[in-house]
Design a protein around this motif. Structure first.
Motif, mmCIF file in Angstrom:
data_model
loop_
_atom_site.group_PDB
_atom_site.id
_atom_site.type_symbol
_atom_site.label_atom_id
_atom_site.label_comp_id
_atom_site.label_asym_id
_atom_site.label_seq_id
_atom_site.Cartn_x
_atom_site.Cartn_y
_atom_site.Cartn_z
ATOM 1 N N TYR A 41 -26.428 -30.859 -28.643
ATOM 2 C CA TYR A 41 -26.486 -29.315 -28.264
ATOM 3 C C TYR A 41 -27.849 -29.035 -28.181
ATOM 4 N N PRO A 42 -28.485 -29.222 -27.117
ATOM 5 C CA PRO A 42 -29.876 -28.837 -26.905
ATOM 6 C C PRO A 42 -30.211 -27.808 -26.720
ATOM 7 N N GLU A 43 -31.373 -27.093 -27.183
ATOM 8 C CA GLU A 43 -31.631 -25.809 -26.632
ATOM 9 C C GLU A 43 -33.136 -26.097 -26.115
ATOM 10 N N LEU A 44 -33.122 -25.306 -25.023
ATOM 11 C CA LEU A 44 -34.561 -25.101 -24.045
ATOM 12 C C LEU A 44 -35.120 -23.958 -24.639
ATOM 13 N N LYS A 45 -36.428 -24.088 -25.389
ATOM 14 C CA LYS A 45 -37.275 -23.334 -26.194
ATOM 15 C C LYS A 45 -38.140 -22.563 -25.168
ATOM 16 N N HIS A 46 -38.288 -21.461 -25.079
ATOM 17 C CA HIS A 46 -39.264 -20.910 -24.301
ATOM 18 C C HIS A 46 -39.574 -21.381 -22.942
ATOM 19 N N PRO A 47 -38.514 -21.475 -22.083
ATOM 20 C CA PRO A 47 -38.515 -22.018 -20.800
ATOM 21 C C PRO A 47 -39.553 -21.368 -19.698
ATOM 22 N N SER A 48 -39.403 -20.132 -19.923
ATOM 23 C CA SER A 48 -40.504 -19.475 -18.971
ATOM 24 C C SER A 48 -41.760 -19.958 -19.417
ATOM 25 N N TYR A 49 -42.073 -19.672 -20.475
ATOM 26 C CA TYR A 49 -43.602 -19.916 -20.969
ATOM 27 C C TYR A 49 -43.851 -21.599 -20.418
ATOM 28 N N PHE A 50 -42.984 -22.610 -20.555
ATOM 29 C CA PHE A 50 -43.406 -23.673 -20.060
ATOM 30 C C PHE A 50 -43.480 -23.918 -18.811
ATOM 31 N N ARG A 51 -42.574 -23.213 -17.975
ATOM 32 C CA ARG A 51 -42.840 -23.228 -16.637
ATOM 33 C C ARG A 51 -44.178 -22.754 -16.368
ATOM 34 N N GLY A 52 -44.562 -21.613 -16.642
ATOM 35 C CA GLY A 52 -45.735 -20.982 -16.249
ATOM 36 C C GLY A 52 -46.843 -21.718 -16.617
ATOM 37 N N ILE A 53 -46.867 -22.757 -17.348
ATOM 38 C CA ILE A 53 -47.909 -23.828 -17.609
ATOM 39 C C ILE A 53 -48.091 -24.999 -16.917
ATOM 40 N N GLY A 54 -46.676 -25.008 -16.006
ATOM 41 C CA GLY A 54 -46.609 -26.362 -15.210
ATOM 42 C C GLY A 54 -45.968 -27.548 -15.908
ATOM 43 N N LEU A 55 -45.002 -27.288 -17.021
ATOM 44 C CA LEU A 55 -44.356 -28.222 -17.900
ATOM 45 C C LEU A 55 -42.784 -27.684 -17.971
ATOM 46 N N PRO A 56 -41.941 -27.541 -16.832
ATOM 47 C CA PRO A 56 -40.623 -26.934 -16.690
ATOM 48 C C PRO A 56 -39.802 -27.606 -17.573
ATOM 49 N N LEU A 57 -39.106 -27.204 -18.566
ATOM 50 C CA LEU A 57 -38.218 -27.903 -19.419
ATOM 51 C C LEU A 57 -36.885 -28.573 -18.445
ATOM 52 N N GLU A 58 -36.331 -27.576 -17.797
ATOM 53 C CA GLU A 58 -35.164 -28.060 -17.034
ATOM 54 C C GLU A 58 -35.431 -29.032 -16.364
ATOM 55 N N GLU A 59 -36.349 -29.304 -15.532
ATOM 56 C CA GLU A 59 -36.738 -30.596 -14.585
ATOM 57 C C GLU A 59 -36.761 -31.867 -15.273
ATOM 58 N N LYS A 60 -37.019 -31.643 -16.452
ATOM 59 C CA LYS A 60 -37.006 -32.701 -17.388
ATOM 60 C C LYS A 60 -35.835 -33.268 -18.129
ATOM 61 N N LEU A 61 -35.138 -32.101 -18.687
ATOM 62 C CA LEU A 61 -33.918 -32.198 -19.268
ATOM 63 C C LEU A 61 -32.688 -32.682 -18.625
ATOM 64 N N ALA A 62 -32.469 -32.135 -17.163
ATOM 65 C CA ALA A 62 -31.522 -32.591 -16.244
ATOM 66 C C ALA A 62 -31.408 -33.770 -15.881
ATOM 67 N N PRO A 63 -32.445 -34.771 -15.455
ATOM 68 C CA PRO A 63 -32.575 -35.955 -15.166
ATOM 69 C C PRO A 63 -32.488 -36.892 -16.471
#
Length: 375
Positions: free
Chosen positions: A181-203
């Protein structure tokens, strides 16, 4: 023989009864009753593992949660500097690791604004995975969980890959899946610094043999992150479901705030808002007082309205210490006093209200509440 008045009357009655029997429709057999489907028991979700018994987000905590009967384990995911997903409740690791004691990382201390909050400390995105692996986990709330502090500095920060490996091996041993049951923490923040979580979790989900069939819920407080995950996964993983986390009714999701949307989580709690959530999520994870207020015994309409919208309800977070329980359920002692019976009684009310699962820091107590009534 001349018939008497009595015999004439008897013949008439018999004739009438015979006619009634011939003309009356046959008696209908009672319709067969369909047995009610057995009520599905709520899911026990190990919140950060078994974080009431081991320092949170460690392999030891997840292993304890599985041992204690959790259906799912919950890793909060943040990113390292080199884009690796690791489990921490926050990317601020000042209070949950020994980083502040290590002179080689003294110059990594920063002041940052994350989701509108100004923070001073050390952050995962400033460390490579190799560097993070030199740190050790510490208990986040030692005053309330002093027994956990004895495990300080024993465990590493785990990666998502390591957590999945643990779950896969445990599932083989116990003969049934361990859900993730993973939670994406602060996804907008990480996307804003060039480390988007979704693009890592999906693959990462798609690449794992175990996760292709295991039960999975992906959760976030930000609806945009869930929509991104749905888009990235497409139809490749029908076993993945999505949960919209919901904070206090007066607070705002970070992605809405960044977009200039002035609505709060309260907008998600209405029947109309819940129907909108159902267009991209399978369930909600509300703060538990939104289901039953802390010192109340009367459920709100949230479970009923969510079910009407086709959403499951997994409230957070159930903890066994006096500090976290309603006043009526607390026992003699200080805020750190463990009170398993109180937590079971609290859960009984939520289970009676119809929740479909719940996040708990102590899955053994959660399992007890699901499997047996409170004393």
């Amino acid at each position: 023989m001349i018939p008497t008045r009595f015999s004439i009357l008897a013949v008439a009655i018999a004739t009438a009864l015979l006619a009634a029997c011939v003309s009356a429709p046959p008696a209908q057999a009672p319709a067969p009753t369909t047995p009610e489907a057995p009520k599905v028991r709520p899911l026990v979700i190990g919140h950060r593992g078994a974080s009431a018994l081991r320092p949170e987000h460690t392999l030891a905590s997840y292993a304890k949660a599985i041992e204690d009967g959790a259906d799912f384990i919950e890793p909060d995911l943040v990113s390292t500097k080199d884009g690796m997903l690791v489990a921490r409740h926050e990317n601020d690791i000042t209070g949950t690791t020994n980083v502040a004691t290590l002179p080689q990382f003294a110059d990594r201390k920063r002041i940052k604004v994350i989701d509108g909050e100004r923070l001073t400390g050390w952050f995962t995105e400033d460390f490579t995975l190799t560097e993070l692996k030199t740190l050790r986990a510490r208990e986040r709330i030692p005053k309330l969980r002093p027994a956990n502090a004895r495990y300080d500095d024993q465990f590493e920060i785990p990666t998502l890959v390591e957590i999945v490996k643990l779950a896969s091996e445990a599932a083989q041993k116990r003969g049934r899946p361990v859900g993730i049951y993973p939670e994406l923490k602060h996804p907008s923040y990480f996307r804003g610094i060039g480390l988007p979580l979704e693009e890592k979790l999906a693959p990462a989900l798609q690449a794992s043999t175990y996760l292709r069939t295991a039960p999975i819920y992906v959760q976030s407080f930000e609806s945009g992150a869930l929509r991104n995950m749905r888009r990235l996964l497409g139809t490749s993983m029908p076993n993945v479901r999505f949960t919209q986390l919901i904070g206090g009714a007066g607070t705002r999701p970070a992605d809405w705030r960044l977009a200039g949307d002035t609505r709060t989580y309260g907008a998600m709690l209405t029947p109309l808002g819940l129907r909108e959530v159902a267009t991209y999520a399978n369930g909600i994870g509300p703060e538990k007082s939104l289901v039953i207020a802390r010192d109340s015994t009367t459920p709100t309409a949230l479970v009923r309205d969510s079910h009407a919208a086709g959403l499951v309800v997994h409230p957070y977070t159930f903890r066994p210490e006096n500090n976290f329980l309603p006043k009526a359920l607390q026992i003699a002692g200080d805020p750190a006093t463990r009170n398993p019976n109180g937590m079971v009684r609290e859960l009984d009310a939520f289970i009676a209200a119809g929740v479909d699962g719940f996040f708990t820091d102590d899955p053994a107590i959660g399992r007890r509440a699901v499997d047996a009534p409170a004393p």
